[in-house]
Design a protein around this motif. Structure first.
Motif, short mmCIF file in Angstrom:
data_model
loop_
_atom_site.label_atom_id
_atom_site.label_comp_id
_atom_site.label_asym_id
_atom_site.label_seq_id
_atom_site.Cartn_x
_atom_site.Cartn_y
_atom_site.Cartn_z
N ARG A 235 19.38 96.63 46.59
CA ARG A 235 20.32 96.02 46.07
C ARG A 235 19.83 94.72 45.27
NH1 ARG A 235 25.04 95.07 49.75
NH2 ARG A 235 25.96 94.08 47.96
N ILE A 236 18.50 94.25 45.87
CA ILE A 236 17.99 92.90 45.21
C ILE A 236 17.33 93.33 43.91
CG2 ILE A 236 16.14 91.32 45.53
CD1 ILE A 236 17.00 91.38 48.67
N GLU A 237 17.97 92.30 43.05
CA GLU A 237 16.95 92.27 41.72
C GLU A 237 15.54 91.91 41.74
OE1 GLU A 237 19.47 91.14 38.25
OE2 GLU A 237 17.50 90.28 37.64
N VAL A 238 14.58 92.69 41.42
CA VAL A 238 13.17 92.29 41.70
C VAL A 238 12.64 92.29 40.18
CG1 VAL A 238 10.96 93.13 42.56
CG2 VAL A 238 13.10 93.28 43.89
N ARG A 239 11.97 91.34 39.90
CA ARG A 239 11.08 91.28 38.71
C ARG A 239 9.56 91.60 39.03
NH1 ARG A 239 13.77 85.66 37.21
NH2 ARG A 239 15.61 86.48 36.22
N GLY A 240 9.00 92.68 38.52
CA GLY A 240 7.56 93.06 38.76
C GLY A 240 7.51 93.83 39.67
N ASP A 241 6.51 94.07 40.78
CA ASP A 241 6.18 95.05 41.45
C ASP A 241 6.99 95.02 42.68
OD1 ASP A 241 3.01 95.95 43.12
OD2 ASP A 241 5.00 96.81 43.19
N ARG A 242 7.82 95.92 43.11
CA ARG A 242 8.77 96.13 44.14
C ARG A 242 8.09 95.93 45.52
NH1 ARG A 242 13.89 96.49 43.20
NH2 ARG A 242 14.71 97.30 45.38
N GLU A 243 7.01 96.77 45.57
CA GLU A 243 6.21 96.63 46.82
C GLU A 243 5.48 95.26 47.07
OE1 GLU A 243 4.51 97.90 50.37
OE2 GLU A 243 5.98 98.95 49.03
N GLU A 244 5.25 94.43 46.09
CA GLU A 244 4.64 93.19 46.48
C GLU A 244 5.69 92.32 46.80
OE1 GLU A 244 1.42 92.09 46.68
OE2 GLU A 244 2.16 90.02 46.85
N CYS A 245 6.93 92.37 46.16
CA CYS A 245 8.00 91.69 46.60
C CYS A 245 8.41 91.76 48.26
CB CYS A 245 9.35 92.16 45.65
SG CYS A 245 10.92 90.98 46.21
N ARG A 246 8.25 93.16 48.54
CA ARG A 246 8.78 93.57 49.71
C ARG A 246 7.81 92.88 50.85
NH1 ARG A 246 6.84 96.02 53.65
NH2 ARG A 246 4.84 96.69 52.41
N ARG A 247 6.47 92.70 50.40
CA ARG A 247 5.17 92.49 51.30
C ARG A 247 5.66 90.65 51.50
NH1 ARG A 247 1.29 95.56 48.25
NH2 ARG A 247 0.87 97.24 49.65
N ARG A 248 6.02 89.92 50.08
CA ARG A 248 6.15 88.70 50.57
C ARG A 248 7.48 88.35 51.31
NH1 ARG A 248 7.18 87.17 44.74
NH2 ARG A 248 7.01 89.14 44.06
N LEU A 249 8.31 89.10 50.97
CA LEU A 249 9.82 89.07 51.83
C LEU A 249 9.13 88.98 53.43
CD1 LEU A 249 12.47 91.00 50.22
CD2 LEU A 249 12.57 88.59 50.95
N VAL A 250 8.67 89.94 53.63
CA VAL A 250 8.20 89.97 55.09
C VAL A 250 7.19 88.88 55.51
CG1 VAL A 250 6.81 91.30 56.77
CG2 VAL A 250 8.37 92.59 55.21
N LEU A 251 6.15 88.84 54.89
CA LEU A 251 5.29 87.52 55.01
C LEU A 251 6.10 86.14 55.07
CD1 LEU A 251 2.36 88.17 52.37
CD2 LEU A 251 2.15 87.90 55.03
N GLN A 252 6.96 85.99 54.52
CA GLN A 252 7.93 84.91 54.55
C GLN A 252 8.63 84.67 55.88
OE1 GLN A 252 10.81 84.65 51.38
NE2 GLN A 252 12.20 83.03 52.47
N TYR A 253 8.98 85.87 56.20
CA TYR A 253 10.01 85.92 57.58
C TYR A 253 9.05 86.12 58.84
CZ TYR A 253 14.30 85.29 55.42
OH TYR A 253 15.43 84.77 54.61
N THR A 254 7.84 86.21 58.71
CA THR A 254 6.87 86.48 59.78
C THR A 254 5.96 85.19 59.82
OG1 THR A 254 5.05 87.71 58.59
CG2 THR A 254 6.94 88.90 60.04
N GLY A 255 6.46 84.24 58.81
CA GLY A 255 5.42 82.77 59.04
C GLY A 255 4.06 83.04 58.52
N GLY A 256 3.68 84.16 57.63
CA GLY A 256 2.36 84.47 57.16
C GLY A 256 1.80 85.38 58.35
N ARG A 257 2.17 85.93 59.18
CA ARG A 257 1.74 86.57 60.35
C ARG A 257 1.18 87.84 59.85
NH1 ARG A 257 3.18 89.93 64.06
NH2 ARG A 257 5.32 89.53 63.69
N THR A 258 2.25 88.44 59.11
CA THR A 258 1.93 90.11 58.84
C THR A 258 2.76 90.30 57.54
OG1 THR A 258 2.00 92.53 59.37
CG2 THR A 258 3.92 90.96 60.33
N ASP A 259 2.27 91.43 56.68
CA ASP A 259 3.06 91.78 55.66
C ASP A 259 3.77 93.32 56.02
OD1 ASP A 259 0.74 92.99 53.30
OD2 ASP A 259 0.93 93.46 55.39
N SER A 260 3.75 93.58 57.18
CA SER A 260 4.29 94.91 57.55
C SER A 260 5.63 94.76 58.34
CB SER A 260 3.20 95.75 58.36
OG SER A 260 3.83 96.95 58.94
N LEU A 261 6.34 95.81 57.78
CA LEU A 261 7.94 95.71 58.65
C LEU A 261 7.54 96.36 59.90
CD1 LEU A 261 10.18 97.55 55.87
CD2 LEU A 261 10.62 95.19 57.18
#
Length: 133
Positions: free
Chosen positions: A17-43
């Motif tokens: 449901r989120i509007e994404v500009r650009g690569d969706r996979e890269e956006c997913r990775r950035r979201l995970v990195l943000q919520y793990t404090g940069g520890r991982t980009d894997s759910l």
């Protein structure tokens, strides 16, 4: 909470449901990195707490929590008008689990399903009113 190592349904339902500009996979990775404090980009490598924070953050952005609260309140009021004991969650769940009503437990209904349930409950109320007149 569901086991986050095997079920990411909540995340992907919100993510679609989120509007994404650009690569969706890269956006997913950035979201995970943000919520793990940069520890991982894997759910899969997220802790349960990190996953919960991520989903809550996404829900807040989408206004999901407020919409769920309002939808649940509306449906509970309509069920109460139909004579369902809304103080007893087992009664509410038993009523909602009927395939003709919602087909699943009340707590598992999303905003779209709550809206559909609301329409259905209003139709049942209207039918009852017409039968008594």
């Amino acid at each position: 909470m569901e086991n986050t190592t095997t079920n990411y349904k909540r995340f992907y339902a919100l993510y679609r449901r989120i509007e994404v500009r650009g690569d969706r996979e890269e956006c997913r990775r950035r979201l995970v990195l943000q919520y793990t404090g940069g520890r991982t980009d894997s759910l899969r490598e997220m802790t349960g707490e990190e996953y919960e924070d991520l989903c809550r953050g996404m829900e807040a952005v989408l206004g999901e929590r407020e919409a769920l609260r309002k939808g649940r309140s509306k449906c509970l009021k309509l069920m109460q008008m139909l004579g369902v004991d809304t103080y007893d969650w087992s009664c509410v769940d038993r009523y909602c689990c009927d395939p003709r009503i919602a087909g699943k437990r009340f707590a598992w209904l999303d905003t779209d399903e709550l809206e559909a349930l609301s329409r259905k409950l209003r139709a049942i109320l209207k039918k009852k009113e017409n039968a008594t007149n």
